[in-house]
Design an enzyme around this catalytic site. Structure first.
Site, mmCIF file in Angstrom:
data_model
loop_
_atom_site.group_PDB
_atom_site.id
_atom_site.type_symbol
_atom_site.label_atom_id
_atom_site.label_comp_id
_atom_site.label_asym_id
_atom_site.label_seq_id
_atom_site.Cartn_x
_atom_site.Cartn_y
_atom_site.Cartn_z
ATOM 1 N N SER A 188 38.291 -1.782 15.754
ATOM 2 C CA SER A 188 38.350 -0.440 15.167
ATOM 3 C C SER A 188 38.251 0.608 16.271
ATOM 4 O O SER A 188 38.828 1.692 16.180
ATOM 5 C CB SER A 188 37.205 -0.246 14.179
ATOM 6 O OG SER A 188 37.223 -1.266 13.203
ATOM 7 N N LEU A 206 39.604 -1.036 8.725
ATOM 8 C CA LEU A 206 40.012 -2.437 8.778
ATOM 9 C C LEU A 206 41.336 -2.632 9.520
ATOM 10 O O LEU A 206 42.206 -1.756 9.507
ATOM 11 C CB LEU A 206 40.137 -2.981 7.350
ATOM 12 C CG LEU A 206 38.856 -2.885 6.509
ATOM 13 C CD1 LEU A 206 39.118 -3.386 5.089
ATOM 14 C CD2 LEU A 206 37.702 -3.664 7.146
ATOM 15 N N HIS A 207 41.445 -3.785 10.141
ATOM 16 C CA HIS A 207 42.679 -4.154 10.847
ATOM 17 C C HIS A 207 42.928 -5.645 10.619
ATOM 18 O O HIS A 207 42.201 -6.309 9.858
ATOM 19 C CB HIS A 207 42.567 -3.817 12.334
ATOM 20 C CG HIS A 207 41.319 -4.340 12.997
ATOM 21 N ND1 HIS A 207 41.086 -5.686 13.190
ATOM 22 C CD2 HIS A 207 40.224 -3.697 13.482
ATOM 23 C CE1 HIS A 207 39.928 -5.845 13.782
ATOM 24 N NE2 HIS A 207 39.367 -4.663 13.963
ATOM 25 N N GLY A 211 34.302 -1.330 8.237
ATOM 26 C CA GLY A 211 35.473 -0.572 7.781
ATOM 27 C C GLY A 211 36.452 -0.265 8.907
ATOM 28 O O GLY A 211 36.392 -0.841 9.976
ATOM 29 N N HIS A 236 40.020 -8.176 10.751
ATOM 30 C CA HIS A 236 39.239 -8.266 9.510
ATOM 31 C C HIS A 236 40.023 -9.050 8.450
ATOM 32 O O HIS A 236 39.463 -9.889 7.735
ATOM 33 C CB HIS A 236 38.960 -6.868 8.955
ATOM 34 C CG HIS A 236 38.152 -5.981 9.856
ATOM 35 N ND1 HIS A 236 38.673 -4.848 10.437
ATOM 36 C CD2 HIS A 236 36.871 -6.035 10.264
ATOM 37 C CE1 HIS A 236 37.738 -4.242 11.157
ATOM 38 N NE2 HIS A 236 36.631 -4.956 11.078
ATOM 39 N N GLN A 274 27.119 -11.719 18.521
ATOM 40 C CA GLN A 274 26.702 -11.450 17.135
ATOM 41 C C GLN A 274 26.790 -12.727 16.290
ATOM 42 O O GLN A 274 25.871 -13.056 15.535
ATOM 43 C CB GLN A 274 27.588 -10.362 16.549
ATOM 44 C CG GLN A 274 27.423 -10.163 15.066
ATOM 45 C CD GLN A 274 28.229 -8.988 14.572
ATOM 46 O OE1 GLN A 274 27.815 -7.847 14.706
ATOM 47 N NE2 GLN A 274 29.388 -9.252 13.981
ATOM 48 N N MET A 292 41.952 -6.942 18.891
ATOM 49 C CA MET A 292 41.916 -5.865 17.892
ATOM 50 C C MET A 292 40.485 -5.399 17.675
ATOM 51 O O MET A 292 39.554 -6.207 17.661
ATOM 52 C CB MET A 292 42.502 -6.347 16.576
ATOM 53 C CG MET A 292 43.989 -6.538 16.665
ATOM 54 S SD MET A 292 44.692 -6.734 15.027
ATOM 55 C CE MET A 292 46.381 -7.073 15.475
ATOM 56 N N LYS A 338 34.872 -14.266 16.196
ATOM 57 C CA LYS A 338 34.385 -14.598 17.540
ATOM 58 C C LYS A 338 34.570 -13.433 18.499
ATOM 59 O O LYS A 338 34.092 -13.474 19.620
ATOM 60 C CB LYS A 338 35.110 -15.844 18.057
ATOM 61 C CG LYS A 338 34.754 -17.090 17.270
ATOM 62 C CD LYS A 338 35.442 -18.318 17.826
ATOM 63 C CE LYS A 338 35.171 -19.513 16.920
ATOM 64 N NZ LYS A 338 35.963 -20.686 17.272
HETATM 65 P P1 AMP Z 1 33.287 -4.761 12.520
HETATM 66 O O1 AMP Z 1 33.916 -4.008 11.395
HETATM 67 O O2 AMP Z 1 33.778 -4.348 13.882
HETATM 68 O O3 AMP Z 1 31.780 -4.801 12.422
HETATM 69 O O4 AMP Z 1 33.766 -6.265 12.368
HETATM 70 C C1 AMP Z 1 33.563 -6.975 11.176
HETATM 71 C C2 AMP Z 1 33.890 -8.426 11.396
HETATM 72 O O5 AMP Z 1 35.238 -8.561 11.817
HETATM 73 C C3 AMP Z 1 33.027 -9.077 12.508
HETATM 74 O O6 AMP Z 1 32.682 -10.392 12.124
HETATM 75 C C4 AMP Z 1 33.945 -9.055 13.681
HETATM 76 O O7 AMP Z 1 33.659 -10.060 14.641
HETATM 77 C C5 AMP Z 1 35.282 -9.311 13.011
HETATM 78 N N1 AMP Z 1 36.368 -8.864 13.884
HETATM 79 C C6 AMP Z 1 36.537 -7.634 14.425
HETATM 80 N N2 AMP Z 1 37.617 -7.614 15.228
HETATM 81 C C7 AMP Z 1 38.139 -8.863 15.204
HETATM 82 C C8 AMP Z 1 39.261 -9.488 15.825
HETATM 83 N N3 AMP Z 1 40.052 -8.831 16.667
HETATM 84 N N4 AMP Z 1 39.492 -10.786 15.568
HETATM 85 C C9 AMP Z 1 38.680 -11.485 14.727
HETATM 86 N N5 AMP Z 1 37.618 -10.960 14.115
HETATM 87 C C10 AMP Z 1 37.342 -9.663 14.337
#
Ligand code: AMP
Length: 283
Positions: A186, A33-34, A31, A37, A153, A184, A148
């Protein structure tokens, strides 16, 4: 767009979609989100008839001193952003739904989870692999998209999917950055304006290493010295790790190639930021 909290209801919807011949794409998130996501969601939209995203701040991947309690949350804004990115369904279970009383099962990988974030956050990847397996079993996706940005992960999930014969295609997506280069996240919301400026040292150090590599430097100790010098030039930065590793196995390398990963974890004040690149790739 529907929001579903129950695992069994999620499974019923997924099974019905599969019976109807629909392809299910899945974007797991925590969550807040940006655009990073959203880029995963838009790609999932192109590749599926049913696009599901999960919003679950997974307690089991946070350690004792981590930011679980203060992790940023904004469910309403998340719904707006997900809907705009074409999401059909948000799966947002409670912790109780995912980890009811008596819970005691874990998915645990070996070597690939030991270095980098695995070394600085013991138990983190056990929480990630367990929750992703449980989410896959709830959403029953044909494909799942990961960024990536969290390179280790993604590598761990690819390995797990292969090792456990999970029938899910794993799609890795490029890092989305702010205009000035900051990846980017969260967690960027934690940064004060001064820290936000200091945080640019990560993408700058990555750019510097890439440039050196492009100019023919492939000796990892030289590349690493350059990266550390750039990071140490930023007074507010405390380096947790700055390492060059193999882009799939994450094993150590001494000579860099196109598939060499440069992975950084740096604390700016109390905020822990990660960033990375493959030396031979633009993103
Ligand atoms: P998170 O909410 O931080 O667990 O991220 C959820 C998914 O979004 C994961 O697969 C992250 O790698 C991906 N994600 C987060 N930030 C970015 C970003 N700046 N660029 C691309 N994917 C992202």
């Amino acid at each position: 767009m529907r929001v579903i909290q129950s695992i069994s209801e999620m499974q019923q919807i997924a099974q019905a979609a599969r019976r109807a011949g629909e392809r299910i794409a899945f974007v797991p998130t925590m969550g807040f989100l940006h655009e990073g996501h959203a880029s995963l969601m838009r790609e999932g939209r192109l590749r599926s008839e049913l696009l599901v995203t999960s919003i679950f701040v997974n307690p089991t991947q946070f350690g004792a001193g981590d930011d679980f309690d203060c992790y940023p949350r904004d469910p309403e804004r998340d719904c707006t952003l997900a809907a705009a990115a074409g999401v059909d369904l948000i799966f947002a279970p409670t912790s109780r739904e995912m980890y009811p009383a008596g819970y005691q099962s874990w998915v645990d990988l070996e070597r690939i989870t030991l270095p980098l974030c695995g070394a600085s956050r013991p138990g983190h990847f056990r929480g990630v692999t367990t929750v992703v397996t449980k989410l896959f079993n709830a959403v029953l996706p044909h494909l799942a998209l990961f960024g990536k940005k969290d390179f280790q992960q993604l590598a761990v999930i690819r390995r797990m999917t292969l090792d456990l014969n999970l029938p899910v295609e794993i799609v890795g997506m490029p890092i989305v950055r702010e205009a000035d280069g900051l990846a980017m996240s969260s967690r960027n919301a934690y940064l004060s304006p001064g820290e936000r400026h200091s945080a640019l040292c990560l993408s700058r150090a990555i750019g510097g290493a890439r440039e050196q590599y492009r100019q023919g430097v492939d000796d990892v100790s030289r590349l690493r010295a350059g990266v550390l010098a750039m990071l140490k030039g930023e007074a507010a930065a405390v380096v947790e790790y700055a390492e060059f590793r193999h882009g799939e196995t994450l094993e150590e390398v001494t000579t860099a190639g196109d598939n060499t990963l440069l992975a950084l974890a740096v604390r700016i004040g109390t905020t822990r930021l990660i960033d990375n690149c493959l030396l031979g790739e633009e993103n």
